[in-house]
Design an enzyme around this catalytic site. Structure first.
Site: not given
Lengths: 255, 255
Positions: A10, A12, A206
């Site tokens: 991932d 951001d 995240d």
């Protein structure tokens, strides 16, 4: 402990926040490159092209080229053209979506569409909503690049594509098929691109609800880092369990 | 059979369709006038002012002045100013909404709003959605004039205010308080205006889900006509029972 042959990363909240690399993330990606482990950057953001995403990554100190980036817009384009079709598509979205659709062979049209594809569009307006609604009611398939209702920004939480799709769904009476995370579809396409099997591939992110849920549902191990939206408290109260969880990527050992 | 002392009349599908009066409707309203029975035109359309609605009614052959019209926009304005408040309002909507809010004493603002009010707006766009979302997340109350997801038109079913509100709700994480039909609120305001009690007032409309449901929930008798969206089949499969049901208004007897 398992040694992974492929990594799906991932962006951001995992590798960077805004315009700042997250501590340890550059070293982590550098190790993947050094060890020759295939890795792919996977993003729900449909507004930018893979080339633009790769450029941002390089600017922040991550080695990356466009072929290592896969977006929810590309997943939507792949879904519509998988059988060699060249569908007529009414698209609501920005450059990343429009170019992904065209590169995959879709014909962008204003009427008589086979499919309506909706991605984040800062030029979204009533006339686009109306067009989408009429096309879907006339039989066009409804595809949304991703269902994220909000986008974190310095101004606060801003409307995400899931909010635009909510308007189209309400007006057309049809719910979209989403192609972004947490849908297993985008992870299957990512694995095709990587050339690894689910069993030997790790999803790193995240966000428990998109990265980790989606990775798990696509049959992969997952690594959750607490540098973005999910904190350890969210993690304890959820039924979703990441395979691994770390404060940040500095603590990862490739074995 | 009961003789009603006040009538609350729906417009589109009940008195006219598009620009055409429905057979018997002019005679029906003419009888109300002749017999001196108070009646009020009640509409979920927030885009026009009461004066504009009355003008259209007169053009189609119905006696009407602005004071006999009550809109969902006026209900929203009344809700926000009922205690003499002069709230700061961020409004998404057309002339009918903006003027109703201003006439009731609301201050139209672009930031630091006490309330966000959303009505149908053919100039709806991402920036308005974003502003509404940020204001609601900062604590503004969220009011929608009406929850109708679609508007029938000659082009087909077009996005209604419920679809715009769906986007705002998804982006803000807050559901609106609606003021239009079928909410009992607008019927209570209508009764105030008419000066009759629920027991002696009849709600007349073509829509089982808005006119009839709302009239019933506000404690009134109801008359369903099959000249608009609801047909006898819908009626049989619903738990909502109108007090009276007729093909059209020609068959109504005032007793």
């Amino acid at each position: 402990m398992k040694r992974y042959r492929g990594y799906i990363l991932d962006l951001d909240g995992t590798l960077f926040r805004g315009d700042q690399a997250i501590p340890g993330a550059q070293f982590f990606v550098g190790q993947l490159r050094k060890k020759g482990i295939p890795h792919l950057y996977l993003t729900n953001n449909s507004s930018r092209t893979p080339g633009q995403v790769a450029e941002k990554l390089r600017r922040l100190g991550f080695p990356a080229d466009a072929e290592q980036v896969f977006t929810s817009a590309q997943a939507a384009a792949r879904l519509l053209t998988g059988k060699g079709d060249r569908p007529r598509v009414y698209a609501i979205g920005e450059e990343g979506l429009l170019s992904a659709l065209q590169e995959a062979g879709c014909r962008l049209v204003q009427e008589k569409a086979d499919a309506v594809v909706v991605g984040i569009d800062r030029q979204f307006c009533y006339d686009k909503l109306k067009r989408a609604c009429l096309e879907i009611r006339a039989g066009a398939r409804f595809v949304g690049t991703n269902g994220d209702r909000v986008i974190p920004s310095e101004e606060g939480l801003l409307p995400g594509n899931g909010s635009l799709c909510a308007a189209v769904a309400a007006a057309s009476g049809v719910n979209p098929v989403f192609t972004g995370k947490p849908e297993p579809l985008i992870f299957r396409y990512a694995l095709e691109r990587l050339g690894t099997s689910p069993e030997e591939t790790l999803v790193v992110g995240d966000n428990l609800e998109t990265d980790i849920r989606g990775g798990r549902d696509a049959g992969m191990d997952t690594l959750l880092v607490f540098t973005g939206v999910t904190d350890p408290g969210d993690c304890h109260s959820s039924e979703i369990r990441p395979t691994h969880a770390l404060e940040d990527l500095r603590d990862w050992n490739f074995f």
